[in-house]
Design an enzyme around this catalytic site. Sequence first.
Site, PDB file in Angstrom:
ATOM      1  N   CYS A  12       0.824  -1.621  -0.357  1.00 52.40           N
ATOM      2  CA  CYS A  12       0.002  -0.165  -0.002  1.00 52.40           C
ATOM      3  C   CYS A  12       1.107   1.096  -0.257  1.00 52.40           C
ATOM      4  O   CYS A  12       2.255   1.884   0.175  1.00 52.40           O
ATOM      5  CB  CYS A  12      -1.067  -0.273   1.382  1.00 52.40           C
ATOM      6  SG  CYS A  12       0.070   0.322   2.520  1.00 52.40           S
ATOM      7  N   HIS A 143      -1.389  -4.820  18.832  1.00 55.06           N
ATOM      8  CA  HIS A 143      -0.834  -5.132  17.445  1.00 55.06           C
ATOM      9  C   HIS A 143      -0.440  -3.200  17.452  1.00 55.06           C
ATOM     10  O   HIS A 143      -0.611  -2.472  18.699  1.00 55.06           O
ATOM     11  CB  HIS A 143      -2.499  -4.201  16.965  1.00 55.06           C
ATOM     12  CG  HIS A 143      -1.447  -4.351  15.047  1.00 55.06           C
ATOM     13  ND1 HIS A 143      -0.863  -3.032  15.039  1.00 55.06           N
ATOM     14  CD2 HIS A 143      -1.321  -4.824  14.304  1.00 55.06           C
ATOM     15  CE1 HIS A 143      -0.862  -3.401  13.639  1.00 55.06           C
ATOM     16  NE2 HIS A 143      -0.864  -5.183  13.261  1.00 55.06           N
ATOM     17  N   GLU A 145       0.391  -1.353  16.243  1.00 57.70           N
ATOM     18  CA  GLU A 145      -0.269   0.467  15.733  1.00 57.70           C
ATOM     19  C   GLU A 145      -1.396   1.521  16.239  1.00 57.70           C
ATOM     20  O   GLU A 145      -1.042   1.884  16.440  1.00 57.70           O
ATOM     21  CB  GLU A 145      -1.523   0.140  14.691  1.00 57.70           C
ATOM     22  CG  GLU A 145      -1.216   1.333  13.211  1.00 57.70           C
ATOM     23  CD  GLU A 145      -2.754   1.325  13.216  1.00 57.70           C
ATOM     24  OE1 GLU A 145      -2.551   0.446  11.928  1.00 57.70           O
ATOM     25  OE2 GLU A 145      -3.965   1.314  13.258  1.00 57.70           O
ATOM     26  N   THR A 189      -6.314   1.176  11.655  1.00 53.15           N
ATOM     27  CA  THR A 189      -6.611   1.102  10.654  1.00 53.15           C
ATOM     28  C   THR A 189      -6.294  -0.019   9.330  1.00 53.15           C
ATOM     29  O   THR A 189      -7.661   0.026   8.368  1.00 53.15           O
ATOM     30  CB  THR A 189      -5.161   1.774   9.582  1.00 53.15           C
ATOM     31  OG1 THR A 189      -4.367   1.506  10.295  1.00 53.15           O
ATOM     32  CG2 THR A 189      -4.574   3.113   9.411  1.00 53.15           C
ATOM     33  N   CYS A 217      -8.323   2.823   6.859  1.00 54.66           N
ATOM     34  CA  CYS A 217      -7.267   3.027   5.785  1.00 54.66           C
ATOM     35  C   CYS A 217      -8.182   3.056   4.647  1.00 54.66           C
ATOM     36  O   CYS A 217      -8.877   1.396   4.466  1.00 54.66           O
ATOM     37  CB  CYS A 217      -5.890   2.794   5.873  1.00 54.66           C
ATOM     38  SG  CYS A 217      -5.225   2.625   4.010  1.00 54.66           S
ATOM     39  N   ASN A 247      -3.565  -6.930   8.335  1.00 52.92           N
ATOM     40  CA  ASN A 247      -4.817  -6.680   7.485  1.00 52.92           C
ATOM     41  C   ASN A 247      -4.702  -7.777   6.350  1.00 52.92           C
ATOM     42  O   ASN A 247      -5.733  -8.198   5.883  1.00 52.92           O
ATOM     43  CB  ASN A 247      -4.390  -5.792   6.661  1.00 52.92           C
ATOM     44  CG  ASN A 247      -3.103  -5.836   5.415  1.00 52.92           C
ATOM     45  OD1 ASN A 247      -3.904  -6.360   4.265  1.00 52.92           O
ATOM     46  ND2 ASN A 247      -1.848  -5.687   5.900  1.00 52.92           N
ATOM     47  N   SER A 291       1.682  -5.485   2.847  1.00 52.47           N
ATOM     48  CA  SER A 291       2.499  -5.885   2.878  1.00 52.47           C
ATOM     49  C   SER A 291       3.813  -6.790   2.446  1.00 52.47           C
ATOM     50  O   SER A 291       4.362  -6.758   2.625  1.00 52.47           O
ATOM     51  CB  SER A 291       3.280  -5.841   4.860  1.00 52.47           C
ATOM     52  OG  SER A 291       2.304  -6.604   5.189  1.00 52.47           O
TER      53      SER A 291
HETATM   54  S1  SF4 Z   1      -2.493   2.873   6.794  1.00 54.05           S
HETATM   55 FE1  SF4 Z   1      -1.647   0.930   6.710  1.00 54.05          FE
HETATM   56  S2  SF4 Z   1      -2.359   0.014   4.768  1.00 54.05           S
HETATM   57 FE2  SF4 Z   1      -3.153   2.068   5.110  1.00 54.05          FE
HETATM   58  S3  SF4 Z   1      -1.099   2.882   3.281  1.00 54.05           S
HETATM   59 FE3  SF4 Z   1      -0.759   3.539   5.876  1.00 54.05          FE
HETATM   60  S4  SF4 Z   1       0.596   1.417   5.860  1.00 54.05           S
HETATM   61 FE4  SF4 Z   1      -0.958   1.084   4.551  1.00 54.05          FE
END
Ligand code: SF4
Length: 678
Positions: A12, A143, A145, A189, A217, A247, A291
């Site tokens: 992405c 996670h 994130e 996301t 996202c 994801n 990824s």
């Molecule tokens: S939020 Fe995660 S999935 Fe969306 S563009 Fe950024 S890195 Fe990629």
Amino acid sequence: MKITVAEHAGFCFGVRRAAQTLENALEQARPGECVCTLGHLIHNEVYNERMRERGVLTVTESDLPSLAAQATAERPVSVLIRAHGIPITTRRTLERFASENPHFCYLDCTCPYVEKIHRIASQNSPDAVGEDTVFLVMGSADHPEVQGFVSCFEGEKYVFSTAEALAEAFRKETIVNLHKRTPVFAAQTTFHLYEWKKSLEILKNLCTNARIFDTICSVTEKRQAEAAALAQTHDLMIVIGGRESSNTRKLYHICREFCPDTIWIERADELKTQNINPFSHRQVGIVAGASTPADVIEEVHKTMSEHAENFAAMLEESLKTLNTGDTVTGYVTAVTDAELQLDLGAKVTGVIKAEQITDDTSVKLTEMFKIGDAVEAFVIRVSDVDGVAELSKKRVDSDKNRQKIIAAKDTDEILTGKVIEIVKGGVIVLVDSVKVFVPASQTGVPKNGNMDELKGQTVKFKIIEIKDGGKKAIGSIRVVAREERKARETEFWATIEEGKHYTGTVKSMTSYGAFVDLGCGVDGMVHMSELSWKRIKNPAEVVSVGDEITVFVKSFDAEKKRISLGYKTEESNPWNIFKSNFAIGDIAAVTIVSMMPFGAFAEIVDGVDGLIHISQIAQTRIAKPADVLELGQVVDAKIIDIDDEKQKVSLSIRALLEEAQAAAEAMPEEEAAPADAE
Ligand code: SF4
């Protein structure tokens, strides 16, 4: 096999940006520079392996102090922050080390979309807005994130993995005084879109003042929607991505929901261990996590394409070319009483007409075969234009069974078949699709008998001759019947004994007796004297030819094959019947059957006569019996004597007359008067 790769597959925007940053760092690195990533830059082991091979170190937060301390001009250190960000405390540590040591630096690869959630969290903290806000997050608490951005919220925060978990928290009032507070609502996301929508409904029903930030996202949204669409129209879904990639896991579950045959792989060589069936997996969809490197997707696509091409070639090769005269095996795909259709694994469909299956027209194919049955058949004709191969099962069966028939002659085996035709000079018996001719003399039907009665019958027979190199077989029903009769006869003589009862059929009669067929080719004779207790002049007075009678063995000679039979029994002996019903003194209604000068004979029961002496006929003297009696007259008589030894009975009418007179005389006058008057 058709292979479709999702439009939104692979890196992405955020991951590509992080990967590019690392690439640049590696290219610009000075000799001796240490390039590290804080945790894995992205969640893909294939990518991480490659980076390791290029000297990139993966470090943890606890490694940072020593790294910073060791960073020098000769060995500078660069630390890259992963795409999904880091907690605020870690960032502050990095900032501090970077400010303290000019040879230590960090490069922030946090995806802008993730950074945005960091800002939302920090800007909506209670102190920042001056309100009692509470941070509600949909995502995985463990996670990186989520851990990163929730750390930016300086206040009470909760993470829910499902909409149901959120609803449960509301029901149990886990969040104190929520109705008086301001919920700040956001999501990881890569959170599942469907769960997010459900969560929103729950939240909106309970909190009217929530600040909602749709932080899923758009890349994730598009990938999930595309994966769902592909999974609904494809037989096999291949999801490519790292095992730790959130994801990718969600893509896998979405695909599984619509397509049960969904596999999750990290790299192309894992396809070898997967059960991919080109027959059932005609439409294959490929999706990949955010990824997943593009070359890994390309490798999977290539492997699958080669697999499809190989399969097509194999299939083409495996499609048999049929030739007339071949013997093939096919599987029934359709059946009617008129024909069978077979899948021959060839370009053409096999068809066997009913007449090429059996000569027995009474057979129903729908009762003989079912879909999926394997059938071996002979190729009569192949038409590539019509796409049909005409086959004959009968031919294969006949060839195979003909060998069995030939063998049956050598082994003297008894065969069973159906008489399907009456022909000149005999009958045709069908056994396992082979026609066997049975000459009239071997049918067992007597000369000038009607062979038509055999048609349709199932008969036992033996092969007595093979002609024309095995093409013609001659059978005999009679041989089997004779052998069976012989066996029954042997069994009969082995078990015969005096007194044993048999049921037989009167076969013929002479002037002295009747011959009885005892049912196994053995006859016995009942002498006339044994037929009846009465004196008879001819056996025909008792039995007729064809009568079925029960007889018993009086004597036999097994060597001479002679048997004397008895028919009359003690139960049917008239004297015994008389004795069991009458005694001296009894009165019997008797029939005058003959008259002599000394008296009259009267029948008491069938076969037993008694004598009424002339002196016992009347109270007065008579000249002859006929003066009082006549033949056939039925009169009451008293049994006055029984001579058991001589089997003679004396009767008296007079005795009854005297008794009547005595009774009348003993009667009072007034009672007798009416009789007198009369
Ligand atoms: S939020 Fe995660 S999935 Fe969306 S563009 Fe950024 S890195 Fe990629």
